[in-house]
Design a protein around this motif. Structure first.
Motif, PDB file in Angstrom:
ATOM      1  N   PRO A  54       0.837  -1.206   0.000  1.00 40.20           N
ATOM      2  CA  PRO A  54       0.000   0.000   0.000  1.00 40.20           C
ATOM      3  C   PRO A  54       0.871   1.256   0.000  1.00 40.20           C
ATOM      4  O   PRO A  54       2.066   1.195   0.278  1.00 40.20           O
ATOM      5  N   SER A  55       0.252   2.383  -0.298  1.00 40.64           N
ATOM      6  CA  SER A  55       0.973   3.662  -0.297  1.00 40.64           C
ATOM      7  C   SER A  55       1.392   4.009   1.124  1.00 40.64           C
ATOM      8  O   SER A  55       0.985   3.358   2.093  1.00 40.64           O
ATOM      9  N   GLN A  59      -3.182   3.469   1.790  1.00 38.47           N
ATOM     10  CA  GLN A  59      -4.200   3.297   0.753  1.00 38.47           C
ATOM     11  C   GLN A  59      -3.640   2.477  -0.402  1.00 38.47           C
ATOM     12  O   GLN A  59      -2.434   2.454  -0.612  1.00 38.47           O
ATOM     13  N   PRO A  60      -4.497   1.832  -1.194  1.00 42.41           N
ATOM     14  CA  PRO A  60      -3.997   1.162  -2.407  1.00 42.41           C
ATOM     15  C   PRO A  60      -3.359   2.208  -3.324  1.00 42.41           C
ATOM     16  O   PRO A  60      -3.884   3.297  -3.506  1.00 42.41           O
ATOM     17  N   ASP A  62      -1.726   4.246  -6.686  1.00 43.46           N
ATOM     18  CA  ASP A  62      -1.907   4.503  -8.117  1.00 43.46           C
ATOM     19  C   ASP A  62      -0.560   4.159  -8.746  1.00 43.46           C
ATOM     20  O   ASP A  62       0.462   4.765  -8.385  1.00 43.46           O
ATOM     21  N   ARG A  85      -5.367   3.131 -11.077  1.00 53.15           N
ATOM     22  CA  ARG A  85      -5.648   3.771  -9.790  1.00 53.15           C
ATOM     23  C   ARG A  85      -6.109   2.801  -8.698  1.00 53.15           C
ATOM     24  O   ARG A  85      -6.837   1.859  -8.953  1.00 53.15           O
ATOM     25  N   SER A  86      -5.655   3.104  -7.504  1.00 54.91           N
ATOM     26  CA  SER A  86      -6.164   2.548  -6.249  1.00 54.91           C
ATOM     27  C   SER A  86      -6.297   1.030  -6.186  1.00 54.91           C
ATOM     28  O   SER A  86      -7.361   0.513  -5.864  1.00 54.91           O
ATOM     29  N   THR A  87      -5.197   0.326  -6.452  1.00 52.74           N
ATOM     30  CA  THR A  87      -5.232  -1.129  -6.306  1.00 52.74           C
ATOM     31  C   THR A  87      -3.828  -1.675  -6.059  1.00 52.74           C
ATOM     32  O   THR A  87      -2.854  -1.143  -6.591  1.00 52.74           O
ATOM     33  N   THR A  88      -3.764  -2.744  -5.270  1.00 49.76           N
ATOM     34  CA  THR A  88      -2.497  -3.435  -5.047  1.00 49.76           C
ATOM     35  C   THR A  88      -2.321  -4.580  -6.044  1.00 49.76           C
ATOM     36  O   THR A  88      -1.304  -5.266  -6.011  1.00 49.76           O
TER      37      THR A  88
END
Length: 161
Positions: A54-55, A59-60, A62, A85-88
């Motif tokens: 994660p960031s 958060q997941p 980008d 965007r927004s995923t691992t």
């Protein structure tokens, strides 16, 4: 994928340069790549990545992929994917092409980048380096590659837009 000395995992043709930080066996996720030599071009299919961290905010991330042909330590001919965007576990499904005449004797550096918001510099998540001469490019091949961190002294020399 094979496991080498010290439990270091590697994919087909994967090599480790001094810029890779291998003092830990734990990887930073994996990336699935495909290779096909057709019509005088090497097509590098960037399928997906999985288990990315994660960031920094939890958060997941980008993310996007950058590839370079390498001649020694010199990086040439950059290619990039779009940002997912927004995923691992991003699904890129993009093909990056290099002329066959340009790949002889070179390595392919594949880096996963996290796009930052605002004016912060984008951050590298992990990388894989592949010696193209070790791949059987006479047929289509697909392989998972473990991602390893870059040595902190090297990150400053690899700034991404």
């Amino acid at each position: 994928m094979t496991i080498g000395p010290g439990g270091i995992r590697r994919g087909a043709g994967q090599v480790f340069s001094p810029r890779m930080k291998l003092d830990q066996v734990e990887t930073l996720g994996e990336i699935k790549l495909g290779f096909l030599l057709t019509k005088g071009q090497l097509e590098v299919e960037v399928f997906c990545a999985c288990q990315l961290p994660p960031s920094s905010l939890g958060q997941p991330p980008d993310t996007y992929i950058k590839t370079y042909l390498k001649e020694g330590e010199k990086q040439i001919q950059k290619r990039k994917t779009r940002v997912i965007r927004s995923t691992t576990s991003p699904q890129y499904r993009q093909t990056l092409k290099y002329n066959m005449s340009d790949i002889q004797g070179r390595h392919l550096l594949v880096m996963v980048w996290e796009r930052q918001k605002g004016f912060d510099h984008n951050q590298p998540i992990g990388a894989v380096e592949i010696e193209l001469g070790r791949l059987d490019l006479s047929r289509s091949m697909t392989c998972w590659y473990p991602l390893y961190p870059l040595a902190s002294r090297q990150i400053g020399s690899v700034v991404s837009p």
